[in-house]
Each structure stands twice: as C-alpha cells, then as structure tokens.
Design a protein around this motif. Structure first.
Motif: not given
Length: 311
Positions: A261-262, A264-265, A277
């Motif tokens: 999730s780190q 995702d932004r 990514g």
C-alpha cells in the motif's frame, strides 16, 4: 644506569647468589612503588582465590574508587556480570599450568555503575617451589578504541544514502533471526522489494531525484515495521525486510499488504509528484528454507514472479 653499571663482583657469584641478590633488589620498597604503585597501567594483585590484596592508583582512578573500597573485595565484584565467563577460561588455563600469561577483553563496572571496556593481562605469581601465590592483573582502559571500532563497524554495515542497514548487515540479521526463531520455535518472513520503473526515474529526472526517491521509499518501509524488525537496502533499488516472531504465516502477509500500500501513492520530491511501484516476493522460515542463501533466493524468485505477472 645500565645493567653493566651494577656493582656486582664478577666471576664470584653462583646462580643461588644471583637469585638472592635479584630477589633482594626487586623487593625493595622504592622499586615496588615505581613499578606497581605509580604505574600508568592499572594494576591489581589478587590472592589465588581472587581476593584483591593490593591495587594501584591507576586502577582506582579508572574505576572511580578509593583504594580501601577495592582492597579486600573479590575481583569478581568489579566485573560486569556478562564478562565473568570470559575470565574463567584464562584463569583455568593459568591454574592448570598450561600458560603463564593470559589476555582477555572484558567489561569492568565503575563506581558510578557505568561499564568500562578493559584489556586485562593476567600473570600468575609463583614462589620458588612453583606454588601459585596470586595473580597480577594489568588493566588498560580501551573504552575509546572499542567505541571507535563499533562506529567503524556500524559505518561498514550501513547504506550511506538511506541510512538503512546494507547487504552485509542484512545477511547478519538473517543468520541471527534463524538462530532466534529456531530457539523459540517461531518463524520469520523475508520480504524482497524491487522498485518498478526506477531506471526511468534516474534516466529521465536525474540521479539526484532518484536518490531522493530512494530515501522516501526507505522512510515509508520503516513505518511498516516494528523496532525488532529490519528494513535494509541491499543495492540499487532493492530492499529486504525481515519480519520476526511470526506465530502464523498469515501475519506475514498482512505486513506484505501494508508494504504494498505504500506504493499506491506517488512520491513527492522537490515539488514533483513521481509515481512509483514495486514488486514483492516473500519467503517464510522454515517453510521456504533454513539458511540465509536459500531464503534470499526464494524471496527473489517470488519477487520476479510478481514482476512478470504485471508485464
């Protein structure tokens, strides 16, 4: 004064007379004071059972004790608890006649309670019949050199860009995790992380922006773990995480989801928003391997499978 200047009649002394002369010479109070009392090296004379019979000014200064607080006490009182086992072996070799002198690095405890790194030279003192009458301990304070040594080692095990442990430190930690997990009958997870498209960031925006991106990724990864876990940069855009103390494999994948999730932004660097990514691979001890090389290979293979699935 040279040895040749000693007023000794030549050719009239047998070995017994020489011994008697030398014993008398070296037991004079003045010589004792110079070589023991005023030596810059800490010196302690102990009984065969380890009771302190005498201590010079230097050792008292090192420990922060007055002489009367040192003399009469067991030498073990001044050894840090974990260091006592280091001294036992050398003493046994001395008592068994295997050696006459021993050297040991250990920690002493100062009067204030703080530890002192010490190098101790132990010599046994025998009488003419070979009976052990005590032990002479010469002590050198090596605290500063030990701290420098630890600092140099820390630098050698740290990635200078991200301040994370490097590849060598990572493998050391894997070996430690294997020992701890085997003793506690628990598992741990090895998470291999490879950034996607990092070459394009370096080539398109420059290495400075690439470096800032790596620093931000390192910060994000560190926020995903506990203090007992490890995040390391093993080279380029590759990171490895060690998640310890797993009671079940499912708990490892909750960490993997948090790590994923780190990415995702985007990463914000110098006013620019940079999409980033990552491909992740996981190996579980002991399921996927029982040594560091195998575990790293399994995690690396799983990471490449993840990367290939996104192509």
């Amino acid at each position: 004064m040279y040895w040749g200047d000693l007023d000794v009649p030549r050719g009239v002394l047998d070995m017994e007379s020489v011994e008697s002369f030398m014993c008398d010479f070296f037991t004079r109070q003045e010589v004792y004071r110079i070589f023991f009392k005023e030596s810059l090296v800490g010196a302690v004379f102990c009984s065969p059972r380890g009771l302190v019979l005498d201590a010079n000014t230097s050792i008292c200064g090192m420990l922060g004790h007055f002489r009367h607080a040192v003399v009469g006490r067991p030498i073990g009182d001044f050894l840090q608890k974990g260091s006592r086992r280091h001294v036992i072996g050398p003493l046994r070799r001395l008592m068994g006649g295997k050696t006459r002198n021993e050297r040991v690095d250990c920690r002493l405890v100062k009067a204030c309670g703080s530890p002192m790194e010490a190098r101790v030279f132990i010599s046994k003192v025998e009488d003419r019949d070979g009976m052990i009458r005590g032990y002479l301990l010469q002590v050198i304070d090596i605290t500063d050199s030990k701290e420098r040594e630890r600092a140099i080692k820390a630098m050698a095990l740290k990635d200078p860009l991200t301040d994370l442990p490097n590849r060598a430190a990572c493998f050391e930690e894997i070996e430690l995790a294997i020992m701890e997990s085997s003793a506690e009958d628990k598992g741990f997870a090895l998470i291999f992380i490879d950034l996607d498209g990092f070459k394009e960031i370096n080539d398109g925006l420059g290495h400075l922006m690439g470096d800032e991106t790596l620093k931000e990724v390192a910060k994000r990864l560190k926020r995903c773990v506990r203090s007992s876990d490890l995040v390391s940069r093993i080279g380029g855009d590759e990171f490895v995480m060690i998640i310890k103390g797993l009671s079940c494999e499912e708990s490892a994948f909750s960490v993997v989801a948090k790590v994923a999730s780190q990415f995702d932004r985007p990463v914000e660097v110098k006013g620019m928003s940079i999409p980033i990514g990552a491909s992740l691979g996981v190996a579980i001890f002991p399921r996927d391997g029982r040594d560091s090389i195998t575990l790293m290979q399994r995690a690396d293979e799983a990471m490449y499978l993840h990367k290939a699935s996104k192509a």
